[in-house]
Scaffold this motif. Structure first.
Motif, PDB file in Angstrom:
ATOM      1  N   UNK A   1       0.965  -0.924   0.402  1.00 44.95           N
ATOM      2  CA  UNK A   1      -0.016   0.055   0.021  1.00 44.95           C
ATOM      3  C   UNK A   1       0.664   1.107   0.208  1.00 44.95           C
ATOM      4  N   UNK A   2       2.337   1.514   0.927  1.00 49.49           N
ATOM      5  CA  UNK A   2       2.374   2.126   0.914  1.00 49.49           C
ATOM      6  C   UNK A   2       3.390   2.888  -0.459  1.00 49.49           C
ATOM      7  N   UNK A   3       4.336   1.363  -1.064  1.00 57.29           N
ATOM      8  CA  UNK A   3       4.331   1.572  -2.001  1.00 57.29           C
ATOM      9  C   UNK A   3       3.565   2.169  -3.310  1.00 57.29           C
ATOM     10  N   UNK A   4       2.074   1.703  -3.733  1.00 55.37           N
ATOM     11  CA  UNK A   4       1.479   2.225  -4.465  1.00 55.37           C
ATOM     12  C   UNK A   4       0.957   3.523  -3.958  1.00 55.37           C
ATOM     13  N   UNK A   5       1.350   3.852  -2.998  1.00 54.86           N
ATOM     14  CA  UNK A   5       0.898   5.567  -2.054  1.00 54.86           C
ATOM     15  C   UNK A   5       2.216   5.711  -3.356  1.00 54.86           C
ATOM     16  N   UNK A   6       2.660   6.158  -3.168  1.00 56.25           N
ATOM     17  CA  UNK A   6       4.438   7.028  -2.905  1.00 56.25           C
ATOM     18  C   UNK A   6       4.488   7.165  -4.941  1.00 56.25           C
ATOM     19  N   UNK A   7       3.864   5.748  -5.648  1.00 61.29           N
ATOM     20  CA  UNK A   7       3.818   6.177  -6.812  1.00 61.29           C
ATOM     21  C   UNK A   7       2.926   6.548  -7.565  1.00 61.29           C
ATOM     22  N   UNK A   8       2.062   6.704  -6.640  1.00 62.26           N
ATOM     23  CA  UNK A   8       0.588   7.421  -7.513  1.00 62.26           C
ATOM     24  C   UNK A   8       0.611   7.136  -9.220  1.00 62.26           C
ATOM     25  N   UNK A   9       0.479   5.868  -9.474  1.00 56.53           N
ATOM     26  CA  UNK A   9       0.209   4.828 -11.316  1.00 56.53           C
ATOM     27  C   UNK A   9      -0.219   5.147 -12.637  1.00 56.53           C
ATOM     28  N   UNK A  10      -1.182   5.986 -11.206  1.00 58.79           N
ATOM     29  CA  UNK A  10      -2.456   7.265 -12.675  1.00 58.79           C
ATOM     30  C   UNK A  10      -2.130   8.260 -13.226  1.00 58.79           C
ATOM     31  N   UNK A  11      -0.620   8.577 -12.556  1.00 63.35           N
ATOM     32  CA  UNK A  11      -0.559  10.479 -12.614  1.00 63.35           C
ATOM     33  C   UNK A  11       1.108  10.452 -13.552  1.00 63.35           C
ATOM     34  N   UNK A  12       1.912   8.808 -13.538  1.00 60.45           N
ATOM     35  CA  UNK A  12       2.856   8.676 -13.700  1.00 60.45           C
ATOM     36  C   UNK A  12       2.902   9.329 -14.909  1.00 60.45           C
ATOM     37  N   UNK A  13       2.216   8.985 -15.335  1.00 55.71           N
ATOM     38  CA  UNK A  13       2.132   9.505 -17.247  1.00 55.71           C
ATOM     39  C   UNK A  13       1.465  11.006 -17.655  1.00 55.71           C
ATOM     40  N   UNK A  14      -0.143  10.712 -16.383  1.00 54.39           N
ATOM     41  CA  UNK A  14      -1.190  11.581 -17.024  1.00 54.39           C
ATOM     42  C   UNK A  14      -0.805  12.605 -15.766  1.00 54.39           C
ATOM     43  N   UNK A  15      -0.055  13.212 -15.053  1.00 57.21           N
ATOM     44  CA  UNK A  15      -0.522  14.221 -13.815  1.00 57.21           C
ATOM     45  C   UNK A  15       0.440  15.493 -14.599  1.00 57.21           C
ATOM     46  N   UNK A  16       0.660  16.017 -14.413  1.00 58.36           N
ATOM     47  CA  UNK A  16       0.665  17.803 -15.007  1.00 58.36           C
ATOM     48  C   UNK A  16       2.142  17.924 -14.473  1.00 58.36           C
ATOM     49  N   UNK A  17       3.159  17.412 -14.348  1.00 57.86           N
ATOM     50  CA  UNK A  17       4.488  17.689 -14.267  1.00 57.86           C
ATOM     51  C   UNK A  17       4.656  16.615 -15.381  1.00 57.86           C
ATOM     52  N   UNK A  18       4.168  15.352 -15.373  1.00 59.23           N
ATOM     53  CA  UNK A  18       4.800  14.315 -16.893  1.00 59.23           C
ATOM     54  C   UNK A  18       4.117  15.233 -17.901  1.00 59.23           C
ATOM     55  N   UNK A  19       2.728  15.285 -18.116  1.00 61.13           N
ATOM     56  CA  UNK A  19       2.247  15.643 -19.873  1.00 61.13           C
ATOM     57  C   UNK A  19       1.747  17.141 -19.770  1.00 61.13           C
ATOM     58  N   UNK A  20       1.933  17.794 -18.911  1.00 61.67           N
ATOM     59  CA  UNK A  20       1.881  19.062 -19.047  1.00 61.67           C
ATOM     60  C   UNK A  20       3.424  20.338 -19.056  1.00 61.67           C
ATOM     61  N   UNK A  21       3.534  19.856 -18.142  1.00 58.57           N
ATOM     62  CA  UNK A  21       4.808  21.597 -17.928  1.00 58.57           C
ATOM     63  C   UNK A  21       5.644  21.403 -19.393  1.00 58.57           C
ATOM     64  N   UNK A  22       5.922  20.182 -19.323  1.00 50.26           N
ATOM     65  CA  UNK A  22       7.174  20.519 -20.403  1.00 50.26           C
ATOM     66  C   UNK A  22       6.580  21.407 -21.688  1.00 50.26           C
TER      67      UNK A  22
END
Length: 230
Positions: free
Chosen positions: A199-220
């Motif tokens: 659970x802690x591992x998944x909490x930190x990873x935030x898999x839904x945001x790994x490719x589609x979160x702000x930093x990954x998709x929108x900042x650049x």
């Protein structure tokens, strides 16, 4: 409305006539050449507010939430070890009671993080609503062609921003639901160490945001498409 403009065609090549020489331009696609309207400035502000909300989100998850979750699991592990080492030397209620009270406070901390994530998600929704309102206003005052066809700074039109940005809500909503499930997993004191660690591992990873979160998709993308982004 969702087609991306491949490029922005500037004015045709000036003639060699001396009268026309002063009109030579490097092309309006250069951000430095753009004359900003209220809509340019409003869009930039909304995008920066959205970025700020996602940064607060990450702080809540990766600092406050992760700290509370790790502390909770560490305390349970410590209690299990204490009980295993001295099962008959101390009354169990004296050993367990105070520890459970502290654990319950950590669970309350996690519930507080979830409440704050809900708040950030509502803020993201409000920003998207304001972006849609900006498009409606621009349609009335500037016309559909300006909204849908005219690049604002580089290649993206106002309509393209407005039709693509709302997608981010899908993934933050899924991430929120995942965090809620993980807190529910950690809530019960009967949860195993392996389940807690997962659970802690998944909490930190935030898999839904790994490719589609702000930093990954929108900042650049915004760094390229929005003038004076930083």
């Amino acid at each position: 409305m969702s087609h991306r403009l491949a490029s922005f065609k500037g004015p045709s090549t000036p003639s060699s006539s001396p009268v026309q020489q002063r009109q030579v331009s490097v092309g309006p696609s250069s951000p430095a050449r753009v004359t900003e309207s209220t809509y340019h400035r409003s869009l930039r502000t909304l995008l920066q507010e959205l970025r700020s909300a996602t940064e607060t989100w990450d702080d809540l998850v990766l600092i406050d939430g992760l700290k509370a979750a790790k502390s909770l699991v560490d305390m349970r592990t410590e209690l299990d070890n204490d009980l295993a080492r001295a099962p008959n030397r101390l009354p169990r209620r004296h050993l367990v009671g105070p520890q459970l009270e502290v654990m319950d406070r950590k669970i309350s901390d996690l519930d507080g993080v979830i409440a704050k994530l809900h708040k950030q998600f509502r803020k993201m929704n409000n920003i998207v609503d304001n972006l849609e309102g900006l498009v409606v206003e621009a349609h009335k005052n500037k016309g559909w062609r300006w909204v849908e066809k005219e690049p604002l700074w580089t290649t993206w039109s106002l309509e393209k921003f407005a039709s693509n940005i709302p997608e981010i809500l899908i993934y933050y909503h899924r991430a929120l639901n995942e965090h809620i499930k993980l807190v529910d997993t950690l809530r019960t004191h009967a949860v195993s160490f392996d389940e807690s660690r997962d659970a802690i591992s998944k909490w930190a990873e935030q898999p839904w945001l790994e490719e589609n979160g702000w930093e990954a998709k929108w900042e650049d993308l915004c760094a390229v498409e929005v003038d004076r982004w930083k």
